[in-house]
Design a protein around this motif. Structure first.
Motif, PDB file in Angstrom:
ATOM      1  N   MET A 212      -3.257 -54.238 -21.805  1.00 46.34           N
ATOM      2  CA  MET A 212      -1.926 -54.121 -21.203  1.00 46.34           C
ATOM      3  C   MET A 212      -1.992 -53.507 -19.808  1.00 46.34           C
ATOM      4  SD  MET A 212       0.576 -53.223 -24.448  1.00 46.34           S
ATOM      5  CE  MET A 212      -0.411 -51.866 -25.078  1.00 46.34           C
ATOM      6  N   ASP A 213      -2.895 -52.526 -19.610  1.00 42.78           N
ATOM      7  CA  ASP A 213      -3.037 -51.918 -18.287  1.00 42.78           C
ATOM      8  C   ASP A 213      -3.532 -52.945 -17.274  1.00 42.78           C
ATOM      9  OD1 ASP A 213      -2.193 -49.484 -19.215  1.00 42.78           O
ATOM     10  OD2 ASP A 213      -4.191 -48.607 -19.383  1.00 42.78           O
ATOM     11  N   TYR A 214      -4.483 -53.778 -17.685  1.00 39.45           N
ATOM     12  CA  TYR A 214      -5.048 -54.768 -16.769  1.00 39.45           C
ATOM     13  C   TYR A 214      -4.010 -55.831 -16.412  1.00 39.45           C
ATOM     14  CZ  TYR A 214      -8.092 -58.382 -14.842  1.00 39.45           C
ATOM     15  OH  TYR A 214      -8.665 -59.324 -14.016  1.00 39.45           O
ATOM     16  N   VAL A 215      -3.375 -56.412 -17.419  1.00 41.75           N
ATOM     17  CA  VAL A 215      -2.389 -57.464 -17.183  1.00 41.75           C
ATOM     18  C   VAL A 215      -1.159 -56.899 -16.471  1.00 41.75           C
ATOM     19  CG1 VAL A 215      -0.856 -59.136 -18.305  1.00 41.75           C
ATOM     20  CG2 VAL A 215      -3.208 -58.865 -19.116  1.00 41.75           C
ATOM     21  N   GLY A 216      -0.805 -55.657 -16.787  1.00 38.99           N
ATOM     22  CA  GLY A 216       0.383 -55.033 -16.207  1.00 38.99           C
ATOM     23  C   GLY A 216       0.295 -54.821 -14.711  1.00 38.99           C
ATOM     24  N   ASN A 217      -0.916 -54.847 -14.158  1.00 39.99           N
ATOM     25  CA  ASN A 217      -1.087 -54.668 -12.712  1.00 39.99           C
ATOM     26  C   ASN A 217      -0.968 -55.986 -11.947  1.00 39.99           C
ATOM     27  OD1 ASN A 217      -1.490 -51.863 -12.597  1.00 39.99           O
ATOM     28  ND2 ASN A 217      -3.608 -52.084 -13.251  1.00 39.99           N
ATOM     29  N   LYS A 218      -0.743 -57.087 -12.661  1.00 39.87           N
ATOM     30  CA  LYS A 218      -0.644 -58.392 -12.018  1.00 39.87           C
ATOM     31  C   LYS A 218       0.823 -58.807 -11.855  1.00 39.87           C
ATOM     32  CE  LYS A 218      -5.190 -60.097 -13.339  1.00 39.87           C
ATOM     33  NZ  LYS A 218      -5.631 -60.228 -11.918  1.00 39.87           N
ATOM     34  N   LYS A 219       1.050 -59.814 -11.017  1.00 37.02           N
ATOM     35  CA  LYS A 219       2.402 -60.256 -10.697  1.00 37.02           C
ATOM     36  C   LYS A 219       2.676 -61.629 -11.310  1.00 37.02           C
ATOM     37  CE  LYS A 219       2.377 -57.808  -6.262  1.00 37.02           C
ATOM     38  NZ  LYS A 219       2.463 -57.951  -4.766  1.00 37.02           N
ATOM     39  N   PRO A 220       3.964 -61.965 -11.481  1.00 36.10           N
ATOM     40  CA  PRO A 220       4.306 -63.297 -11.987  1.00 36.10           C
ATOM     41  C   PRO A 220       3.660 -64.394 -11.138  1.00 36.10           C
ATOM     42  CG  PRO A 220       6.248 -61.909 -11.910  1.00 36.10           C
ATOM     43  CD  PRO A 220       5.160 -61.150 -11.222  1.00 36.10           C
ATOM     44  N   GLY A 221       3.117 -65.402 -11.815  1.00 27.33           N
ATOM     45  CA  GLY A 221       2.463 -66.505 -11.118  1.00 27.33           C
ATOM     46  C   GLY A 221       0.967 -66.357 -11.037  1.00 27.33           C
ATOM     47  N   GLU A 222       0.453 -65.125 -11.072  1.00 26.56           N
ATOM     48  CA  GLU A 222      -0.992 -64.934 -11.124  1.00 26.56           C
ATOM     49  C   GLU A 222      -1.518 -65.413 -12.478  1.00 26.56           C
ATOM     50  OE1 GLU A 222      -2.889 -61.417  -9.335  1.00 26.56           O
ATOM     51  OE2 GLU A 222      -0.848 -60.605  -9.141  1.00 26.56           O
ATOM     52  N   LYS A 223      -2.799 -65.736 -12.529  1.00 27.89           N
ATOM     53  CA  LYS A 223      -3.381 -66.278 -13.753  1.00 27.89           C
ATOM     54  C   LYS A 223      -4.461 -65.356 -14.311  1.00 27.89           C
ATOM     55  CE  LYS A 223      -2.538 -71.125 -12.536  1.00 27.89           C
ATOM     56  NZ  LYS A 223      -3.157 -72.470 -12.334  1.00 27.89           N
ATOM     57  N   VAL A 224      -4.632 -65.446 -15.628  1.00 26.36           N
ATOM     58  CA  VAL A 224      -5.717 -64.716 -16.290  1.00 26.36           C
ATOM     59  C   VAL A 224      -6.483 -65.691 -17.191  1.00 26.36           C
ATOM     60  CG1 VAL A 224      -4.670 -62.422 -16.254  1.00 26.36           C
ATOM     61  CG2 VAL A 224      -4.134 -63.977 -18.135  1.00 26.36           C
ATOM     62  N   GLU A 225      -7.788 -65.515 -17.234  1.00 25.16           N
ATOM     63  CA  GLU A 225      -8.621 -66.301 -18.140  1.00 25.16           C
ATOM     64  C   GLU A 225      -8.951 -65.453 -19.361  1.00 25.16           C
ATOM     65  OE1 GLU A 225     -12.523 -69.052 -17.644  1.00 25.16           O
ATOM     66  OE2 GLU A 225     -12.921 -66.884 -17.605  1.00 25.16           O
ATOM     67  N   LEU A 226      -8.610 -65.958 -20.532  1.00 24.71           N
ATOM     68  CA  LEU A 226      -8.841 -65.230 -21.771  1.00 24.71           C
ATOM     69  C   LEU A 226      -9.985 -65.862 -22.542  1.00 24.71           C
ATOM     70  CD1 LEU A 226      -5.159 -64.847 -23.045  1.00 24.71           C
ATOM     71  CD2 LEU A 226      -6.428 -63.305 -21.540  1.00 24.71           C
ATOM     72  N   THR A 227     -10.886 -65.030 -23.034  1.00 26.19           N
ATOM     73  CA  THR A 227     -11.911 -65.466 -23.981  1.00 26.19           C
ATOM     74  C   THR A 227     -11.519 -64.907 -25.335  1.00 26.19           C
ATOM     75  OG1 THR A 227     -13.603 -65.395 -22.260  1.00 26.19           O
ATOM     76  CG2 THR A 227     -14.377 -65.438 -24.548  1.00 26.19           C
ATOM     77  N   PHE A 228     -11.439 -65.773 -26.336  1.00 26.08           N
ATOM     78  CA  PHE A 228     -10.997 -65.296 -27.652  1.00 26.08           C
ATOM     79  C   PHE A 228     -11.738 -66.037 -28.755  1.00 26.08           C
ATOM     80  CE2 PHE A 228      -8.287 -68.827 -26.492  1.00 26.08           C
ATOM     81  CZ  PHE A 228      -8.062 -69.527 -27.663  1.00 26.08           C
ATOM     82  N   LYS A 229     -11.721 -65.423 -29.936  1.00 25.60           N
ATOM     83  CA  LYS A 229     -12.341 -66.013 -31.115  1.00 25.60           C
ATOM     84  C   LYS A 229     -11.257 -66.470 -32.086  1.00 25.60           C
ATOM     85  CE  LYS A 229     -16.622 -63.311 -30.961  1.00 25.60           C
ATOM     86  NZ  LYS A 229     -17.463 -62.314 -31.672  1.00 25.60           N
ATOM     87  N   ARG A 230     -11.457 -67.661 -32.627  1.00 23.52           N
ATOM     88  CA  ARG A 230     -10.562 -68.192 -33.646  1.00 23.52           C
ATOM     89  C   ARG A 230     -11.423 -68.872 -34.715  1.00 23.52           C
ATOM     90  NH1 ARG A 230      -6.263 -72.323 -31.577  1.00 23.52           N
ATOM     91  NH2 ARG A 230      -5.353 -70.407 -30.704  1.00 23.52           N
ATOM     92  N   ASP A 231     -11.348 -68.351 -35.954  1.00 24.09           N
ATOM     93  CA  ASP A 231     -12.131 -68.920 -37.054  1.00 24.09           C
ATOM     94  C   ASP A 231     -13.609 -69.015 -36.683  1.00 24.09           C
ATOM     95  OD1 ASP A 231      -9.769 -69.239 -38.484  1.00 24.09           O
ATOM     96  OD2 ASP A 231      -9.428 -71.238 -37.657  1.00 24.09           O
TER      97      ASP A 231
END
Length: 341
Positions: A167-186
């Motif tokens: 939340m701290d990392y994403v909270g420092n960004k502005k609308p329209g900026e992008k983030v790349e997420l790495t996640f695990k599913r199954d």
């Protein structure tokens, strides 16, 4: 012949209507007495001793109400109806609800392990695995891209160890900026790039629209395994703690008794209230429990303990109802028991 055909058609139509109506769900959930399940086969502490009695968790059977289960609950003393919005959050899907319940069970297990190991003077630490997606917000970028149960491990190639860090990392960004997420599913690693969007309720805040929590596992000595399969919710915390502590320490706290109970377990050893106490008393009595630990809520006149006493008297069980506010309350009572010969 014509009359026989008429009766057959009428019977067939009635049967179809009955079957079809059983699949029409009302905006209610029905809670019924579940079972009291012995914990020793579920929890295994390496090198732990067997007990002469048993600690048992108690469950409530919860399901969506159709017209027939609704009527049955209305006329049954120990079945209870809950409005759908009392069980599920607003706009929460069945999948999200199930994931939330299973995650609360994981929290319950982790708290129980922490409290039991610290009480027994055994080493424990936690390995943080990432953050756990509880649900996604419709209309936000994550909706349809992430699912409840996904485990986010990286954001923009930065290892994520906690919900706060995310939340701290994403909270420092502005609308329209992008983030790349790495996640695990199954057990499969996936990546997705999402734009940040302003929240309708707070246009100054931007995010991807998920609720999340820490995903962590305990590191203990000796090792412990807790296999709860698909049992959800936090209410087995107290009984988990007692079973783990009993296996960690010398002697047998059960003294040969069949001991059921319920209550959440905080990381500081406090026992919290739960729902469905009446159904759990019925389930424990039907399973042959002799003792039942119930949250005392510091003497509140409407506490789980008070409700449990009323139910126990009503069903005419000899099961002893014991009020507890903390783990130590339960241990003090157990120490006072005499061994069954």
């Amino acid at each position: 012949m014509a009359s026989r055909k008429f009766y057959f058609r009428s019977f067939l139509i009635a049967a179809v209507l009955i079957i079809a109506s059983s699949f029409y769900y009302l905006p209610y959930y029905v809670a019924k007495p579940g079972m009291a399940k012995e914990l020793e086969p579920i929890i295994e502490v390496e090198g732990g001793d067997d007990a002469s009695g048993s600690f048992m968790l108690t469950t409530v059977r919860m399901g969506r109400a159709n017209i027939y289960s609704y009527i049955a609950a209305k006329v049954s003393k120990y079945q209870e109806l809950y409005p759908e919005n009392a069980i599920k959050s607003e706009n929460e899907s069945d999948e999200e609800y199930n994931v939330r319940q299973l995650h609360m069970m994981d929290h319950s297990k982790n708290s129980a392990i922490k409290v039991a190991y610290e009480k027994a003077g055994k080493p424990i630490s936690f390995e943080y695995l990432g953050v756990y997606v509880l649900n996604t917000l419709e209309g936000m970028p994550a909706y349809g891209k992430l699912k409840p149960g996904d485990q986010i491990t990286k954001v923009d190639q930065i290892d994520i160890k906690s919900a706060k860090q995310f939340m701290d990392y994403v909270g420092n960004k502005k609308p329209g900026e992008k983030v790349e997420l790495t996640f695990k599913r199954d057990s499969t690693t996936k990546r997705v790039t999402l734009p940040l969007q302003s929240f309708q309720a707070d246009q100054k805040r931007a995010g991807i629209g998920i609720s999340l929590d820490d995903d962590k596992k305990p590191i203990t000595e000796p090792a412990v395994k807790v296999n709860t399969e698909q049992i959800g919710g936090p209410s087995a915390g107290l009984m988990f703690t007692l079973e783990i502590y009993n296996q960690l320490t010398e002697g047998d706290m059960t003294k040969g008794y069949q001991i059921a109970g319920t209550g959440t377990m905080s990381e500081t050893g406090e026992v919290g209230p739960i729902g469905g106490i009446q159904q759990k008393i019925v389930a424990a009595a039907q399973s042959g429990a002799q003792i039942f630990f119930a949250p005392n809520e510091k003497g509140n006149k409407n506490s789980n303990y008070r409700q449990a006493l009323v139910t126990a008297k009503d069903i005419k069980t000899d099961m002893k109802i014991v009020p507890v506010d903390t783990l130590e309350d339960a241990l003090t009572y157990l120490r006072s028991l005499k061994q069954i010969k």
